[in-house]
Design an enzyme around this catalytic site. Structure first.
Site, mmCIF file in Angstrom:
data_model
loop_
_atom_site.group_PDB
_atom_site.id
_atom_site.type_symbol
_atom_site.label_atom_id
_atom_site.label_comp_id
_atom_site.label_asym_id
_atom_site.label_seq_id
_atom_site.Cartn_x
_atom_site.Cartn_y
_atom_site.Cartn_z
ATOM 1 N N LYS A 146 -5.014 17.739 1.566
ATOM 2 C CA LYS A 146 -5.676 16.993 0.498
ATOM 3 C C LYS A 146 -7.133 17.443 0.415
ATOM 4 O O LYS A 146 -7.762 17.758 1.442
ATOM 5 C CB LYS A 146 -5.593 15.496 0.809
ATOM 6 C CG LYS A 146 -6.200 14.577 -0.238
ATOM 7 C CD LYS A 146 -6.013 13.124 0.181
ATOM 8 C CE LYS A 146 -6.632 12.164 -0.828
ATOM 9 N NZ LYS A 146 -6.416 10.750 -0.436
ATOM 10 N N SER A 221 -4.526 8.358 -4.085
ATOM 11 C CA SER A 221 -5.363 9.497 -4.416
ATOM 12 C C SER A 221 -4.831 10.829 -3.890
ATOM 13 O O SER A 221 -5.389 11.882 -4.199
ATOM 14 C CB SER A 221 -6.777 9.281 -3.872
ATOM 15 O OG SER A 221 -6.760 9.126 -2.456
ATOM 16 N N SER A 245 -2.982 5.366 -0.889
ATOM 17 C CA SER A 245 -3.193 6.744 -1.341
ATOM 18 C C SER A 245 -2.171 7.732 -0.820
ATOM 19 O O SER A 245 -2.098 8.858 -1.308
ATOM 20 C CB SER A 245 -4.599 7.211 -0.963
ATOM 21 O OG SER A 245 -5.563 6.502 -1.702
#
Length: 555
Positions: A146, A221, A245
């Site tokens: 990420k 996210s 997330s």
């Protein structure tokens, strides 16, 4: 061209905002890097085609061996890599090729370092040839990161244009240790601007979609990770989670995700951490199989993170707890929670809960209904913490280049800023909630045939399946485990079926959120193309107890 036309064109060029120009330059740079590694012309989609999950496999751009490689589990990959059946170079090249196709389809990539990844793989191959031994438990396994993870010499933009070019001075120790264990990092993946959004979009790299329907959100996210892993562009991705997330992207993209409790698995280095102390972000894996979650957890714990990460408790992998949690020692008892008293999940989620319940009963496990968590009180406590600064840090970052805020992120409001004393009061409130729900969990032993509290609590992983872009608003389901600091896993259960998942004609909303969720349901669920996986997560007991999920990750 006349002089007036030239002057007009020059004026237009000059008035392009700096933030917009920098974003376009970085996006073009990413696109050039990706294009250099594409295995061929990207596949053309049929008119109106939105479900693209099978496109990489049938694109004709991957060799049969590359398809086999990119659709193998993490355990299979590691077995073939350590034995030399597959070279690390051939494996990483296969995933790079598939990742470029994935980026064409759903836009999950941010920074890419394909060339250095191939060089790392070649080095690993040379070591295996010379010594006959892999360098570690992850020898040659490609892993995606990420965008928030800090890698030496790389960027971590957090979705802010002002952070373009700001390279990490300190690499996260988790990244360093995994590399030493043989992992090959080859790309980073997309996130929302400022991170606090269930929609994966920013002005630098644009919007990421779920491959089940490109009209729908990939979640946030860790949406870039979710979409890339779902398309087979990465065998294992590392995401982070402070309010769903990891769970939301796992849900929307039909994959597996693990959100550990704090202090169990390592995340950012201290130098790269934030100041969250009440509700803390955690780092965990996403994969197309539960195998990937197990490989990650086993490996990280085998590296004894408590020796090099101050935040990790000194608790190794415990096989006996794993066997207990997987039902090998005795039948299990699962608590089912239908909703959170605020939002009734979409019809396909309700159906999936029923199917899962029936499957567990057929497998010989006990299933009981447990009282709902109060989503309203949990959300109120959480948002007071999340908004405690009034968005000052977001406003400051945006002000550097006058970058606008995306509409999917709550507008910073100085009125939500609270004092240190009020922040302490929030901490006490959340501690009381943690005690309340621990007591609630312990009380379930009076209802179980085992005489123990339920082994796990199963909830919907959200109030909605993948939502149309820009419409995700309620994520208390996803934030419950973060507030309570419980381990949580998301697992795929089924897919939306327009014939089975009819919208109820009679509906009594539990809240305004519930009414809006019901109204939006008809907008996307029942069209022919709106098919996406559903996922559920198992809520596990707090760190102060000894039971744990099959993933043996609870401290």
């Amino acid at each position: 061209m006349t002089a007036d036309e030239s002057a007009h064109e020059l004026n237009l060029t000059v008035t392009i905002p700096v933030w917009e120009r920098r974003a376009a330059e970085r996006r073009a740079q990413r696109d050039r890097k990706v294009a250099q590694w594409q295995p061929g012309p990207m596949p053309a989609l049929l008119p109106g085609q939105t479900n693209v999950r099978a496109v990489p496999r049938h694109s004709g751009l991957l060799t049969p061996e590359q398809i086999t490689i990119t659709e193998s589990s993490a355990t299979q990959l590691l077995s073939h890599l350590s034995s030399g059946r597959w070279s690390a170079e051939s494996v990483v090249r296969a995933f790079i090729s598939r990742a470029t196709i994935a980026n064409h389809l759903t836009n999950p990539l941010t920074d890419v370092f394909f060339e250095s990844a191939v060089q790392d793989a070649q080095r690993l191959d040379a070591i295996l040839r010379e010594t006959g031994k892999p360098i570690g438990p992850l020898h040659g396994l490609p892993i995606s990161l990420k965008d928030v993870m800090h890698i030496s010499g790389g960027e971590s933009t957090l979705g802010f244009i002002a952070r373009i070019g700001c390279t990490s001075k300190t690499e996260d120790r988790l990244v360093s240790k995994l590399r030493q264990a043989g992992a090959v990092f080859f790309c980073k993946t997309n996130i929302p601007q400022a991170l606090m959004s269930g929609e994966c979009v920013n002005y630098i790299y644009g919007r990421t979609s779920t491959p089940f329907n490109t009209l729908l959100s990939a979640g946030g996210s860790s949406g870039g990770e979710g979409s890339l892993v779902s398309l087979g562009g990465s065998p294992l991705g590392i995401g982070s989670d402070i309010a769903g997330s990891i769970r939301t992207p796992a849900n929307f993209n039909g994959i597996y995700g693990l959100c550990p409790s704090p202090d169990r698995l390592p995340g950012h280095a201290a130098e790269n951490s934030d100041g969250s102390t009440i509700i803390r972000a955690v780092t965990g894996p996403l994969s197309r199989s539960v195998d990937g979650l197990e490989v990650y957890t086993r490996t990280v714990l085998s590296l004894k993170p408590w020796d090099w990460d101050f935040s990790c408790a000194a608790i190794p992998w415990r096989q006996d707890e794993y066997d207990l949690g997987s039902g090998k020692k005795r039948p299990l008892c699962f608590g089912f929670m239908a909703h959170d008293l605020v939002v009734l999940p979409n019809p396909p989620i309700i159906r999936a809960m029923a199917e899962l319940r029936s499957s567990l009963l057929r497998a010989g496990h006990q299933v009981i209904s447990v009282d709902p968590f109060d989503g309203k009180e949990i959300a109120e406590a959480a948002f007071q913490v999340f908004l405690a600064t009034g968005g000052e840090e977001v406003t400051t970052m945006l002000g550097i280049l006058d970058e606008p805020l995306i509409k999917e992120v709550p507008q910073p409001d100085p009125k939500t800023k609270i004092s240190v004393l009020e922040y302490h009061s929030c901490a006490v409130k959340i501690k009381k909630l943690r005690q309340k729900y621990l007591d609630m969990w312990l009380a379930t032993k009076l209802l179980t045939e085992t005489g123990h509290p339920v082994d796990a609590i199963i909830l919907p992983s959200g109030g909605t399946v993948a939502a149309p872009h820009g419409t995700m608003e309620y994520f208390t389901y996803e934030a419950i485990s973060n507030v309570l600091e419980w381990t949580c896993a998301t697992v795929p259960v089924t897919t939306v079926d327009p014939l089975l998942d009819q919208k109820p004609t009679m509906f009594e909303p539990m809240s305004e959120h519930d009414q809006r969720n019901y109204d939006k349901c008809a907008f996307h669920l029942y069209s022919e193309v709106a098919l996406t996986d559903l996922t559920f997560y198992l809520r596990q007991i707090p760190r102060s107890t000894t039971k744990m999920l099959p993933f043996a990750c609870k401290s």
